[in-house]
Design a protein around this motif. Structure first.
Motif, PDB file in Angstrom:
ATOM      1  N   LEU A 168      68.969   0.768 -51.897  1.00  0.00           N
ATOM      2  CA  LEU A 168      69.211   2.142 -52.312  1.00  0.00           C
ATOM      3  C   LEU A 168      70.677   2.432 -52.599  1.00  0.00           C
ATOM      4  CD1 LEU A 168      66.627   3.002 -49.798  1.00  0.00           C
ATOM      5  CD2 LEU A 168      66.673   4.495 -51.794  1.00  0.00           C
ATOM      6  N   LYS A 204      62.719   8.155 -54.199  1.00  0.00           N
ATOM      7  CA  LYS A 204      62.416   9.327 -53.365  1.00  0.00           C
ATOM      8  C   LYS A 204      61.441   8.999 -52.234  1.00  0.00           C
ATOM      9  CE  LYS A 204      61.803  13.346 -55.234  1.00  0.00           C
ATOM     10  NZ  LYS A 204      61.298  14.440 -56.131  1.00  0.00           N
ATOM     11  N   LYS A 207      63.100   8.755 -48.820  1.00  0.00           N
ATOM     12  CA  LYS A 207      63.838   9.890 -48.282  1.00  0.00           C
ATOM     13  C   LYS A 207      63.499  10.068 -46.805  1.00  0.00           C
ATOM     14  CE  LYS A 207      65.154  14.585 -49.655  1.00  0.00           C
ATOM     15  NZ  LYS A 207      64.924  15.671 -50.647  1.00  0.00           N
ATOM     16  N   TYR A 216      69.056   9.558 -47.300  1.00  0.00           N
ATOM     17  CA  TYR A 216      68.499   8.252 -47.655  1.00  0.00           C
ATOM     18  C   TYR A 216      69.180   7.152 -46.847  1.00  0.00           C
ATOM     19  CZ  TYR A 216      66.247  10.375 -51.721  1.00  0.00           C
ATOM     20  OH  TYR A 216      65.463  11.145 -52.539  1.00  0.00           O
ATOM     21  N   ASP A 234      73.933   8.756 -50.274  1.00  0.00           N
ATOM     22  CA  ASP A 234      73.315   9.838 -51.040  1.00  0.00           C
ATOM     23  C   ASP A 234      74.048  10.176 -52.331  1.00  0.00           C
ATOM     24  OD1 ASP A 234      71.629   9.878 -48.881  1.00  0.00           O
ATOM     25  OD2 ASP A 234      72.205  11.872 -48.168  1.00  0.00           O
TER      26      ASP A 234
END
Length: 374
Positions: A168, A204, A207, A216, A234
């Protein structure tokens, strides 16, 4: 205070004789600083320094092509040269086709071996501004392989740990994948809307519910909170969502981005958020730049307050007596402070961020495309 620190940075960079031409850690990134510093100063001396800096990079461009990555090699230098072609600074066809051919071969090999890392793998090949016009079908098929699969999780080998997981981070993971795609015109067609939507939904899905710090994590394999910075966290996700929303005129993606940034604007504890130095990669200047760009694009007052807060923290960090303009970069792996001239972790990047606070025009921040931010 900004001008004083900027002048100190300028004086230190005049002493730099770095041998690397890389975009994020070498002379190409420093050349971006000199270009924007010249736009600010607009005098003969500053133009001369920029011109000399560009000539040094250009003259050695063809001398060392064994490293092709974006972060440390030929692709990053190619990004710089094409950036200046677009600006009209370089007006000739300076890049030979065989360089693109070599980069395409490299990209196909890396992506075929599941190395989608932006800085050190196949995705970085799309960073130069017109490389998309020179890609072959096999490379495009590999770029879309993750999206076209039935698996909703875009997993690839982590460049550092070799672990296969959903990354991420903007620097090495799926937010960077999203940003690179929407920055390339060849991808911006109505038929690709669903591809973008699929990537966003996948991001997402990680999350953190009832988040107390970050919204995240860094990886799917570790659900802990992420730091506040460029490389992970983030802010990079918000930037990727924002760019996708603008590219496809999708208000919901832009609103999601703003919501993430509003949450991040409340995070002001340096220790809690892993902020130890001022560099762009994971330091105060990088955070200040995110909020500066978002404020200039949206006019939202919380972003205005946050950008000045993080700028103040950046200026306070010029406190090392043996540093460059007072700055040092913290290298956690070796647990040491080092002097760093570079764009990503050093004073060239800090200088570019400071220059961004001396202009009201968001277009003057366009250098940050080298960091996937525009």
């Amino acid at each position: 205070m900004i001008n004083e620190v900027l002048n100190n940075i300028k004086n230190e960079l005049l002493k730099n004789n770095g041998s690397s031409n890389s975009i994020l850690s070498g002379n190409s990134g420093i050349c971006l600083f000199w270009y924007h510093y010249n736009l600010y100063k607009k005098n003969e001396d500053s133009f001369g320094v920029f011109q000399n800096s560009l000539e040094e990079v250009f003259d050695s461009f063809n001398l060392n092509q064994e490293i092709l990555t974006y972060s440390n090699g030929t692709i990053g230098v190619l990004f710089l040269l094409e950036f200046f072609k677009k600006k009209g600074v370089i007006d000739s066809e300076i890049i030979e086709q065989d360089i693109y051919d070599e980069i395409n071969k490299y990209a196909v090999y890396e992506l075929d071996n599941n190395n989608y890392d932006i800085l050190h793998g196949g995705l970085g090949t799309l960073m130069p501004t017109n490389l998309a016009n020179k890609t072959d079908k096999k490379l495009v098929d590999l770029l879309f392989k993750k999206i076209n699969s039935n698996d909703n999780l875009f997993l690839w080998n982590d460049f550092f740990t070799e672990q296969i997981h959903f990354n991420l981070g903007l620097a090495h993971g799926n937010p960077g994948y999203l940003a690179i795609l929407v920055q390339n015109k060849f991808f911006l067609t109505p038929s690709n809307f669903k591809k973008v939507e699929k990537i966003i939904k996948s991001i997402k899905s990680f999350k953190i519910e009832n988040a107390t710090l970050s919204l995240y994590p860094n990886y799917s394999s570790n659900q802990n909170s992420s730091r506040l910075g460029w490389c992970y966290g983030d802010l990079g996700i918000a930037s990727a969502f924002w760019q996708a929303g603008k590219a496809f005129n999708e208000d919901a993606w832009q609103q999601e981005s703003i919501d993430i940034m509003l949450h991040s604007a409340k995070r002001k504890n340096l220790t809690e958020n892993g902020v130890l130095d001022a560099g762009i990669c994971h330091g105060a200047a990088g955070i200040a730049h995110f909020f500066n760009r978002f404020y200039k694009e949206t006019g939202i007052k919380e972003f205005d307050e946050a950008r000045w807060y993080w700028l103040d923290e950046t200026l306070k960090m010029a406190k090392h007596n043996d540093g460059l303009a007072g700055y040092k970069s913290w290298h956690g792996d070796n647990k040491e402070w080092i002097n760093d001239y570079s764009l990503l972790e050093g004073i060239a990047g800090i200088g570019l961020v400071l220059l961004g606070f001396l202009t009201d025009d968001v277009e003057d921040l366009d250098w940050d495309r080298c960091l996937l931010l525009s």
